[in-house]
Scaffold this active site. Structure first.
Site, PDB file in Angstrom:
ATOM      1  N   ASP A  64       0.876  -1.175   0.000  1.00 22.89           N
ATOM      2  CA  ASP A  64       0.000   0.000   0.000  1.00 22.89           C
ATOM      3  C   ASP A  64       0.909   1.220   0.000  1.00 22.89           C
ATOM      4  O   ASP A  64       1.511   1.554   1.028  1.00 22.89           O
ATOM      5  CB  ASP A  64      -0.903  -0.013   1.230  1.00 22.89           C
ATOM      6  CG  ASP A  64      -1.828   1.200   1.309  1.00 22.89           C
ATOM      7  OD1 ASP A  64      -1.719   2.098   0.441  1.00 22.89           O
ATOM      8  OD2 ASP A  64      -2.656   1.260   2.237  1.00 22.89           O
ATOM      9  N   TYR A 156      -6.698  14.442  -9.550  1.00 17.75           N
ATOM     10  CA  TYR A 156      -5.740  13.644 -10.306  1.00 17.75           C
ATOM     11  C   TYR A 156      -4.712  14.539 -10.992  1.00 17.75           C
ATOM     12  O   TYR A 156      -3.504  14.283 -10.930  1.00 17.75           O
ATOM     13  CB  TYR A 156      -6.491  12.803 -11.336  1.00 17.75           C
ATOM     14  CG  TYR A 156      -5.610  11.897 -12.164  1.00 17.75           C
ATOM     15  CD1 TYR A 156      -5.076  10.733 -11.618  1.00 17.75           C
ATOM     16  CD2 TYR A 156      -5.321  12.188 -13.489  1.00 17.75           C
ATOM     17  CE1 TYR A 156      -4.274   9.888 -12.370  1.00 17.75           C
ATOM     18  CE2 TYR A 156      -4.521  11.353 -14.252  1.00 17.75           C
ATOM     19  CZ  TYR A 156      -3.993  10.210 -13.689  1.00 17.75           C
ATOM     20  OH  TYR A 156      -3.197   9.384 -14.443  1.00 17.75           O
ATOM     21  N   THR A 191      -6.673   0.640 -19.955  1.00 13.99           N
ATOM     22  CA  THR A 191      -6.446  -0.225 -18.801  1.00 13.99           C
ATOM     23  C   THR A 191      -7.723  -0.283 -17.980  1.00 13.99           C
ATOM     24  O   THR A 191      -8.684   0.449 -18.222  1.00 13.99           O
ATOM     25  CB  THR A 191      -5.312   0.315 -17.906  1.00 13.99           C
ATOM     26  OG1 THR A 191      -5.737   1.561 -17.323  1.00 13.99           O
ATOM     27  CG2 THR A 191      -4.031   0.535 -18.700  1.00 13.99           C
ATOM     28  N   THR A 194      -8.613   3.258 -16.532  1.00 14.43           N
ATOM     29  CA  THR A 194      -9.365   4.194 -17.363  1.00 14.43           C
ATOM     30  C   THR A 194     -10.761   3.666 -17.672  1.00 14.43           C
ATOM     31  O   THR A 194     -11.723   4.435 -17.727  1.00 14.43           O
ATOM     32  CB  THR A 194      -8.622   4.477 -18.681  1.00 14.43           C
ATOM     33  OG1 THR A 194      -8.302   3.232 -19.326  1.00 14.43           O
ATOM     34  CG2 THR A 194      -7.330   5.228 -18.425  1.00 14.43           C
TER      35      THR A 194
END
Length: 254
Positions: A64, A156, A191, A194
């Site tokens: 993580d 993002y 991917t 997305t």
């Protein structure tokens, strides 16, 4: 090509998508490699996709990147397995979308924790080992969203712009110790990340129409397209490349 014979590599986010594609490409070129991801099931698919010969050089670890204790333990275990570290690829990342005025603070914090702070944490733990080799390489992941306007993904975009600045900073800070640091800037890559992006129901698609690249009529790129760029820049073929970005975006930012 066997550019990675004898090279020791850690790839985060290696259980799917771009990270998995990079891990498999570097294994195909001879790397001793640790594939790390928070998704254990994804790591199993990485193992299954590798050849029998490659599996002998592959080790997987649960990671993580937003948890400092997990990062410390994983990097230590990776270095122990590999006997050192030559290349770090920080491919772990998440995307979240939404109207900025409605974006919950916990979503903002989560995106930055994984994409930006996670990149910092893994790099920080790996740096002493990379410096020891005197030819260490850090490959980080930015995005075209950090350079061009992308609606509905302000968290993002901000996280990836931060990765840009971070990469440039460490490239200069450690250049005399032989370290190279490079940003890969993907455009639209097909991917699970997305494909699973949940845009607002009332998203204005005219604002999004400019995002795909122009190569192959605007088709999304593939993880192997990015993996090829990483394989070059992190090898000795990229020995004169540092403190910069390499775009793999199909011309999205032309």
């Amino acid at each position: 090509m066997r550019r990675y014979d004898g090279r020791r590599v850690l790839v985060t986010g290696a259980g799917s998508g771009i990270g998995q594609g990079i891990a498999l490409r570097l294994l195909s070129e001879g790397a001793q490699l640790v594939a790390a991801d928070i998704n254990d099931e994804g790591l199993k698919t990485t193992i299954e996709a590798a050849t029998e010969e490659q599996r002998a050089r592959l080790h997987t670890l649960t990671l993580d990147v937003a948890d400092p204790e997990s990062v410390s333990a994983t990097v230590s275990a990776a270095v122990e397995f590999l006997g050192g570290l030559d290349v770090l690829v920080n491919a772990a990342g998440i995307m979240r979308a939404g109207h900025t005025h409605e974006l919950p603070l916990d979503v903002w914090n989560k995106v930055l924790a994984v994409n930006l702070t996670g990149t910092f944490l893994v790099t920080q733990q790996a740096l002493p080992h990379l410096i020891e080799t005197q030819r260490g390489v850090v490959v980080n992941f930015s995005s075209t969203s950090a350079f061009g306007s992308v609606p509905y993904m302000s968290a993002y975009a901000a996280s990836k712009a931060g990765v840009n600045a971070f990469t440039h900073a460490i490239a200069l800070e450690y250049v005399k110790q032989g370290l190279r640091a490079v940003n890969i800037v993907p455009g639209g890559i097909g991917t699970g990340l997305t494909a699973g992006l949940d845009l607002p129901a009332d998203a204005d698609w005219s604002l999004l129409a400019r995002l795909p690249g122009w190569i192959e009529g605007g088709m999304l790129g593939k993880p192997e397209d990015v993996a090829g760029a990483v394989a070059m820049v992190a090898s000795d073929d990229g020995r004169y490349i540092t403190g910069t970005e390499i775009r793999v975006d199909g011309g999205a930012l032309m």
